[in-house]
Design a protein around this motif. Sequence first.
Motif, PDB file in Angstrom:
ATOM      1  N   LEU A   1      15.408   4.233   0.098  1.00 49.74           N
ATOM      2  CA  LEU A   1      16.129   3.232  -0.930  1.00 49.74           C
ATOM      3  C   LEU A   1      16.939   3.908  -2.102  1.00 49.74           C
ATOM      4  N   LEU A   2      16.328   5.085  -2.622  1.00 52.14           N
ATOM      5  CA  LEU A   2      17.129   5.818  -3.852  1.00 52.14           C
ATOM      6  C   LEU A   2      17.977   6.756  -3.164  1.00 52.14           C
ATOM      7  N   ALA A   3      17.864   7.429  -2.130  1.00 47.90           N
ATOM      8  CA  ALA A   3      18.741   8.404  -1.487  1.00 47.90           C
ATOM      9  C   ALA A   3      20.227   7.626  -1.341  1.00 47.90           C
ATOM     10  N   VAL A   4      19.873   6.328  -0.804  1.00 44.54           N
ATOM     11  CA  VAL A   4      21.544   5.708  -0.377  1.00 44.54           C
ATOM     12  C   VAL A   4      22.495   5.821  -1.483  1.00 44.54           C
ATOM     13  N   PRO A   5      21.922   5.316  -2.985  1.00 45.45           N
ATOM     14  CA  PRO A   5      23.109   5.429  -4.069  1.00 45.45           C
ATOM     15  C   PRO A   5      23.207   6.842  -4.484  1.00 45.45           C
TER      16      PRO A   5
ATOM     17  N   ALA B   1      10.849   4.268  -0.027  1.00 50.75           N
ATOM     18  CA  ALA B   1      11.402   4.213  -1.372  1.00 50.75           C
ATOM     19  C   ALA B   1      12.217   5.330  -1.572  1.00 50.75           C
ATOM     20  N   LEU B   2      12.093   6.832  -0.865  1.00 51.36           N
ATOM     21  CA  LEU B   2      13.002   7.897  -1.120  1.00 51.36           C
ATOM     22  C   LEU B   2      14.395   7.230  -0.260  1.00 51.36           C
TER      23      LEU B   2
ATOM     24  N   GLU C   1       0.797  -1.145   0.037  1.00 49.59           N
ATOM     25  CA  GLU C   1       0.105   0.021  -0.079  1.00 49.59           C
ATOM     26  C   GLU C   1       0.801   1.160  -0.165  1.00 49.59           C
ATOM     27  N   THR C   2       0.513   1.856  -0.735  1.00 55.05           N
ATOM     28  CA  THR C   2       1.249   3.480  -0.824  1.00 55.05           C
ATOM     29  C   THR C   2       0.983   4.330   0.277  1.00 55.05           C
ATOM     30  N   GLY C   3       1.782   5.033   0.743  1.00 57.83           N
ATOM     31  CA  GLY C   3       1.553   6.028   1.959  1.00 57.83           C
ATOM     32  C   GLY C   3       2.565   6.569   2.335  1.00 57.83           C
ATOM     33  N   PRO C   4       2.866   7.190   3.494  1.00 61.53           N
ATOM     34  CA  PRO C   4       3.633   7.882   3.813  1.00 61.53           C
ATOM     35  C   PRO C   4       4.991   6.791   4.387  1.00 61.53           C
ATOM     36  N   THR C   5       4.967   5.734   4.784  1.00 64.08           N
ATOM     37  CA  THR C   5       5.820   4.644   5.054  1.00 64.08           C
ATOM     38  C   THR C   5       6.483   4.182   3.583  1.00 64.08           C
ATOM     39  N   PHE C   6       5.686   3.811   2.858  1.00 69.06           N
ATOM     40  CA  PHE C   6       6.019   3.440   1.437  1.00 69.06           C
ATOM     41  C   PHE C   6       6.856   4.538   0.652  1.00 69.06           C
TER      42      PHE C   6
END
Length: 164
Positions: free
Chosen positions: A76-80, A73-74, A64-69
């Motif tokens: 997981l993208l912020a790390v690289p 996601a941010l 389910e999308t929402g603040p946690t998702f």
Amino acid sequence: MTSSVRSSRRTTTGAFQEAGLPVRAKLAAAWTSFMFLYLYVDYLHLYKPGSLDEILVGVVHEFETGPTFVGLALTLLAVPILMVVLSTTLPARTGRAANLVVAALYIPFSIYNATGEESWDYAYFYAFSIGLEVLLLAFVLRAAWTWPRTVRATAGRDLGGARV
């Protein structure tokens, strides 16, 4: 033909000289490539029939999308994204360790992303994209693992071990 013309031709017809690229630059380039690939795979997924319909009802894969998702996601993208700058700014020992740990953690995560795909229609897309991601992460692991070391001079001894 004059000798100066002949000599200039000889220097331009040989093999290309390989310029040594620092490990930090290689790592930053690999993380940049990984980040763009990672982002564009998610973007291109939007073109898959039904993807937008699922997003509009608040579901991505089975989550389910929402603040946690969105926060996850941010992250997981912020790390690289951060690894691009960290690879160039951290001290060598810390940078090497960070690259080894993060790349090793992202390999299984990249492979896990294929498990959510139920349709064989897009198998090539996911196999190719995940294969490229894993190759880039393997390059990061190799570059960090083989990071050149400097030779330390020891007081009172030469490199052969004889006392001065």
